[in-house]
Scaffold this active site. Structure first.
Site, PDB file in Angstrom:
ATOM      1  N   HIS A  54       0.039  -0.821 -11.866  1.00  0.00           N
ATOM      2  CA  HIS A  54      -0.754   0.182 -11.168  1.00  0.00           C
ATOM      3  C   HIS A  54       0.158   1.331 -10.719  1.00  0.00           C
ATOM      4  CE1 HIS A  54       0.459  -2.551  -7.777  1.00  0.00           C
ATOM      5  NE2 HIS A  54       0.858  -1.381  -7.308  1.00  0.00           N
ATOM      6  N   ALA A  55      -0.492   2.394 -10.257  1.00  0.00           N
ATOM      7  CA  ALA A  55       0.219   3.507  -9.616  1.00  0.00           C
ATOM      8  C   ALA A  55      -0.459   3.749  -8.277  1.00  0.00           C
ATOM      9  CB  ALA A  55       0.139   4.756 -10.483  1.00  0.00           C
TER      10      ALA A  55
END
Ligand code: TYD
Length: 137
Positions: A54-55
């Site tokens: 994820h970011a």
């Protein structure tokens, strides 16, 4: 928008004596480029498992191998960079907008995170296609 070269491994202070080491991050020090609001850690990651994926839109983080080792694969949508963390007195600074995968955890490893914000699921980008759209804005 941040790229993988804005991620840096910071050497943290280490106080050494014959009975071992201590690392202290004092608010007054300014080694950490943000104010820490939250600390969490991952442990008991089963062999062969990956995490991350994820970011974050706004979150700044420092990632530390408090014990053992693991790889952090950083990706800004264009360039990937792989960082091995294996010493508790080094911390990887990850600014907002960087996709990360966490891999290759050694047995007994502990991944400690210091974060700039409280937990907010809306700050996550968990789909890589959404991430590419976010980066192209
Ligand atoms: P996540 O950040 O996706 O873990 P990782 O990056 O290690 O793969 O979080 C895993 C789960 O834990 C997710 O369901 C949300 C929850 N969580 C919280 O409730 N509070 C937190 O501060 C964090 C970091 C995670």
């Amino acid at each position: 928008m941040a790229n993988v070269f804005n991620c840096s491994v910071l050497e943290l202070p280490k106080i050494h004596n014959r009975a071992g080491n201590i690392t202290v991050l004092d608010h007054a020090d300014s080694i950490i480029p943000f104010e820490i609001k939250r600390i969490y850690y991952l442990f008991d990651v089963p062999g062969g498992e990956s995490r991350g994926g994820h970011a974050h839109k706004n979150l700044h983080q420092i990632i530390i191998a408090a014990s053992g080792s693991f790889d952090v694969i950083l990706d800004d949508g264009k360039i990937k960079r792989s960082i091995v963390l294996n010493r508790p007195n080094y911390g990887l600074y990850v600014p907002p907008g960087i996709w990360r995968d966490l891999e290759n955890f050694s047995s007994g490893s502990v991944l400690l995170v210091m974060a700039s914000e409280n937990y907010d699921e809306n700050d996550y980008i968990r789909d890589y296609e959404d991430y590419k759209i976010f980066k192209s804005r």
